[in-house]
Design a protein around this motif. Structure first.
Motif, short mmCIF file in Angstrom:
data_model
loop_
_atom_site.label_atom_id
_atom_site.label_comp_id
_atom_site.label_asym_id
_atom_site.label_seq_id
_atom_site.Cartn_x
_atom_site.Cartn_y
_atom_site.Cartn_z
N ASP A 183 108.76 18.39 85.56
CA ASP A 183 108.99 19.73 85.42
C ASP A 183 109.46 19.78 83.82
N GLN B 281 113.52 28.88 79.42
CA GLN B 281 113.01 28.28 80.62
C GLN B 281 113.17 26.85 80.67
N GLY C 16 116.65 25.73 81.38
CA GLY C 16 116.96 25.85 82.91
C GLY C 16 116.38 24.84 83.74
N VAL C 17 115.11 24.62 83.29
CA VAL C 17 114.46 23.64 83.80
C VAL C 17 115.21 22.33 83.93
N ARG D 75 118.39 21.80 83.30
CA ARG D 75 119.64 21.86 84.05
C ARG D 75 119.38 21.77 85.52
N ASP D 76 118.56 22.50 85.99
CA ASP D 76 118.03 22.33 87.29
C ASP D 76 117.73 20.99 87.78
N VAL D 77 116.91 20.28 87.02
CA VAL D 77 116.84 18.66 87.52
C VAL D 77 117.86 17.90 87.49
N ALA E 25 120.96 19.07 87.90
CA ALA E 25 121.83 19.44 88.94
C ALA E 25 121.22 18.81 90.57
N GLN E 26 119.97 18.77 90.47
CA GLN E 26 119.24 18.28 91.68
C GLN E 26 119.64 16.67 91.84
N SER F 62 123.36 15.90 92.59
CA SER F 62 123.32 16.37 93.90
C SER F 62 122.70 15.26 94.73
#
Length: 181
Positions: free
Chosen positions: A1, A91, A94-95, A97-99, A101-102, A105
């Protein structure tokens, strides 16, 4: 991603360069050569007007195109490209940061599953010890068969919880592995 978002950002950057280049002058060069040989096919033409049996032609040139008026289109396309590039950069962030965070987690889930395994192992050991004590008390006559069955049920439940916790640890570990590869 992350790599896909980076490539999209790079593509948007090149789109900006293309849009800005539309307002710039263009220079093109060309070269052409022709060679024709009639191979004696012009014999029916009288000798005094007969052309040479071969024709050689060459041309070289440069063309310069200078845009004088384009109605603001190149500037508008450049601004639009810059806006799309900014969007692609956002974007990408954002990607990323999302990766992250995942991944955090999934790591936390894996760590929690490992802690759950440790606690359920203690529960299995204590339920086994409790079952042994209830059986000893039954042999002494202070406990009933129902008490033994209840203790056995608690021991089985503790072992089931241990297996479930181990399964959850495997799932969390594979999820973490999938996110990091």
């Amino acid at each position: 991603d992350i790599l896909a978002a980076k490539k999209a950002r790079d593509a948007a950057h090149y789109d900006v360069k293309v849009a800005k280049a539309q307002a710039a002058p263009r220079v093109t060069a060309f070269a052409r050569g022709d060679y024709v040989d009639y191979l004696g096919s012009e014999k029916s033409v009288p000798v005094f007007s007969r052309p040479s049996s071969t024709v050689k032609d060459a041309s070289v040139g440069v063309t310069v195109t200078l845009p004088l008026y384009q109605g603001g289109r190149p500037g508008a396309l450049a601004r639009q490209g810059v806006a799309r590039e900014s969007q692609a950069i956002e974007q990408q962030v954002g990607v990323e940061r999302d990766v992250i965070a995942q991944t955090r987690s999934a790591f936390a889930s894996w760590q929690a599953a490992l802690q759950t395994i440790e606690s359920t192992r203690s529960a299995v050991a204590s339920s086994a010890l409790s079952l042994e004590g209830v059986r000893a008390e039954n042999s002494a006559g202070t406990r009933t068969i129902l008490d033994i069955l209840n203790a056995e049920q608690e021991a089985v439940n503790a072992r089931v919880q241990l297996v479930v916790a181990e399964r959850n640890a495997y799932v969390a570990a594979f999820s973490l592995l999938a996110l990091t590869s």
